[in-house]
Write a protein that holds these residues in place. Structure first.
Motif, PDB file in Angstrom:
ATOM      1  N   ASN A  89       0.832  -1.201   0.000  1.00  0.00           N
ATOM      2  CA  ASN A  89       0.000   0.000   0.000  1.00  0.00           C
ATOM      3  C   ASN A  89       0.868   1.253   0.000  1.00  0.00           C
ATOM      4  OD1 ASN A  89      -2.339   1.573   0.061  1.00  0.00           O
ATOM      5  ND2 ASN A  89      -2.448   1.539   2.306  1.00  0.00           N
TER       6      ASN A  89
ATOM      7  N   ASN B 254      -2.442  -5.832  -6.766  1.00  0.00           N
ATOM      8  CA  ASN B 254      -2.530  -4.376  -6.614  1.00  0.00           C
ATOM      9  C   ASN B 254      -2.096  -3.883  -5.242  1.00  0.00           C
ATOM     10  OD1 ASN B 254      -3.854  -3.101  -9.124  1.00  0.00           O
ATOM     11  ND2 ASN B 254      -5.138  -4.899  -8.751  1.00  0.00           N
TER      12      ASN B 254
ATOM     13  N   LYS C 140       0.001  -0.698  -4.369  1.00  0.00           N
ATOM     14  CA  LYS C 140      -0.547   0.658  -4.321  1.00  0.00           C
ATOM     15  C   LYS C 140      -1.884   0.742  -3.579  1.00  0.00           C
ATOM     16  CE  LYS C 140      -2.775   0.252  -8.889  1.00  0.00           C
ATOM     17  NZ  LYS C 140      -2.888   0.872 -10.236  1.00  0.00           N
ATOM     18  N   LYS C 141      -2.420  -0.403  -3.143  1.00  0.00           N
ATOM     19  CA  LYS C 141      -3.731  -0.423  -2.516  1.00  0.00           C
ATOM     20  C   LYS C 141      -3.692  -1.319  -1.287  1.00  0.00           C
ATOM     21  CE  LYS C 141      -7.224  -1.041  -5.345  1.00  0.00           C
ATOM     22  NZ  LYS C 141      -8.038  -1.623  -6.442  1.00  0.00           N
TER      23      LYS C 141
END
Length: 498
Positions: free
Chosen positions: A339, A366, A369-370
């Motif tokens: 993240n 993902n 970034k998440k």
């Protein structure tokens, strides 16, 4: 799709051309039969481009890269191990307990043939396309669109021949409901694939001028090299692979698997996804690729913070050498940041079934970034990367008569250097180089649906899958689906062991 426009709204007409021996009656209905028909189609550039886009769309179905394909191949290779929540139909591929009644295998068969039909719709109407005035569509564009259709037809047949061996061969649209065919031989299927790719190479545009996301001359050359390698035609394969130029390795291996670095210097062909374009029909798009389906479930399914249906097996984790940079780019372990560096993986993030797993998959996730996958993922799948070209060239050079092992080692060392590993010495024997290729492909393409195909074509699956339920002489191929053998009287019998 990020770079191929208008791929979704034009699909209704192409259900008209479904092969009746490979799809149900409902797939034959037109979305709007009063608007378009094959007789009045192919009069504008947009119609030609849309018909070609339709051939790509089947790659985005749940039977292929949206969901089932990565489970099937990664499970059979035992790069995956299954957590308790893994669904039964996917567990079958870990245990090789599927049979000819498998809905997943049937869907794979159907979606490939529908992709072939969409390709054939373009190819069979080449005369109409070529009759369009050049002021509307220049000849170079006509040729390249037909070349794209031949590339896609070759790609779908390659998916089929690897899983089923010989399959019914359609090099044009079927003539009607009674146009059913017996299985062609494996050699005949490969002959069509090679012919299509060689033709496509002469008409496709180069990556330097083609829109991102479309098949290019270099992609066709790369796929041709792979197809020839699978046939052990090493000299011919090496010639095709040597023609793939203008690429290099990404300095950071992980850049191959994040959304912001798609179509980078290493990427030769990708399956496109873009969640922003619409995923409203994610679960209902079906094999015909109707409706919005611009998302892959890879991150959600494999993600250790989400569904965590599978996790990396000890077999694949233990294959990595110490200090191999690819390990940290392929897997998450306790202590890793995610993240955007704001969060840290803790032991509880890898818990399942009452225990803690050693790792979770990082590729195509993902989490970089998440904090959560939230189902929709727009990360493209890399089908052919330049590292694959280098390792295939190494294999061809090592295996061909008169091959030079030092040259093969040079290709391998390019891949190892990027991984931060010491180079192999140039005095290795042919057998030692081959073992190095086996190792390098296993770690370079972990979780990329390459391993099972590799060990099958090398003939060492029984050794590599020792201790699993893989049965030599049977599980090299899938069974022909029941719903196909039941309606095609020319398919008699099934694959060995089935």
């Amino acid at each position: 799709m990020k770079n191929i426009k208008n791929i979704k709204f034009i699909l209704g007409i192409f259900t008209l051309i479904c092969m009746t021996n490979s799809c149900s009656d409902k797939d034959l209905e037109l979305t709007n039969p009063t608007t378009l028909s094959p007789e009045t189609y192919f009069q504008t550039k947009d119609q030609v481009e849309s018909s070609v886009n339709a051939a790509y769309a089947n790659l985005q179905t749940t039977a292929l890269y949206t969901r089932l394909y990565f489970f099937e191949l990664d499970n059979m290779s035992h790069e995956n191990a299954g957590n308790p929540q893994l669904e039964a139909d996917k567990k079958e591929f870990l245990e090789f307990s599927f049979d000819s009644g498998s809905a997943d295998i049937s869907d794979y068969w159907t979606v490939c043939y529908l992709g072939i039909n969409k390709s054939n719709f373009v190819i069979s109407n080449s005369d109409k396309i070529n009759a369009i005035d050049n002021s509307i569509l220049p000849q170079v564009s006509k040729d390249k669109y037909i070349g794209e259709a031949k590339f896609m037809r070759a790609f779908y047949y390659f998916l089929l021949v690897k899983r089923f061996g010989g399959v019914p061969l359609y090099d044009a649209l079927p003539k009607g409901a009674d146009d059913v065919r017996a299985r062609a031989t494996v050699a005949e299927v490969y002959d069509l694939i090679v012919s299509d790719l060689k033709t496509a190479i002469t008409t496709l545009l180069s990556r330097t001028t083609e829109q991102k996301g479309r098949a290019t001359k270099e992609a066709a050359q790369a796929l041709l090299g792979k197809v020839l390698l699978y046939q052990k035609k090493y000299d011919e394969s090496l010639t095709a692979l040597n023609a793939v130029t203008g690429f290099s390795l990404e300095p950071d291996f992980y850049d191959n698997f994040i959304e912001e670095k798609e179509h980078g210097v290493e990427s030769i062909f990708e399956v496109e996804f873009d969640a922003k374009l619409g995923t409203g029909n994610l679960w209902g798009a079906g094999n015909g690729a109707q409706g919005g389906n611009e998302s892959t479930l890879r991150g959600q399914e494999y993600g250790n913070l989400n569904w965590y249906n599978v996790y990396p097996s000890d077999n694949i984790l233990d294959e990595f050498e110490a200090n191999d940079k690819r390990f940290a780019a392929t897997f998450y372990v306790v202590g890793d940041k995610y993240n955007g560096g704001s969060n840290t993986m803790v032991a509880a993030n890898f818990g399942s079934g009452g225990g803690t797993r050693r790792a979770g998959w990082k590729k195509y996730s993902n989490y970089y970034k998440k904090i959560d996958e939230a189902i929709d993922s727009g990360i493209n799948f890399k089908i052919i990367r330049y590292s694959d070209i280098l390792l295939m060239k190494a294999e061809c050079e090592n295996q061909r008569p008169g091959g030079v092992q030092a040259t093969a080692i040079g290709y391998i060392n390019q891949v190892r250097l990027r991984a931060g590993l010491l180079p192999l010495v140039t005095t290795l024997t042919k057998d030692q180089v081959f073992k190095a290729i086996i190792h390098e492909r296993k770690v370079e393409f972990a979780g990329e649906q390459s391993r099972f195909d590799d060990i099958i074509r090398w003939g060492n699956a029984a050794t590599e899958l020792a201790g699993t339920k893989f049965k030599i002489g049977k599980n090299e191929l899938w069974p022909i689906p029941n719903n196909e053998t039941g309606k095609n009287p020319l398919i008699t019998g099934n694959n060995p062991g089935w």
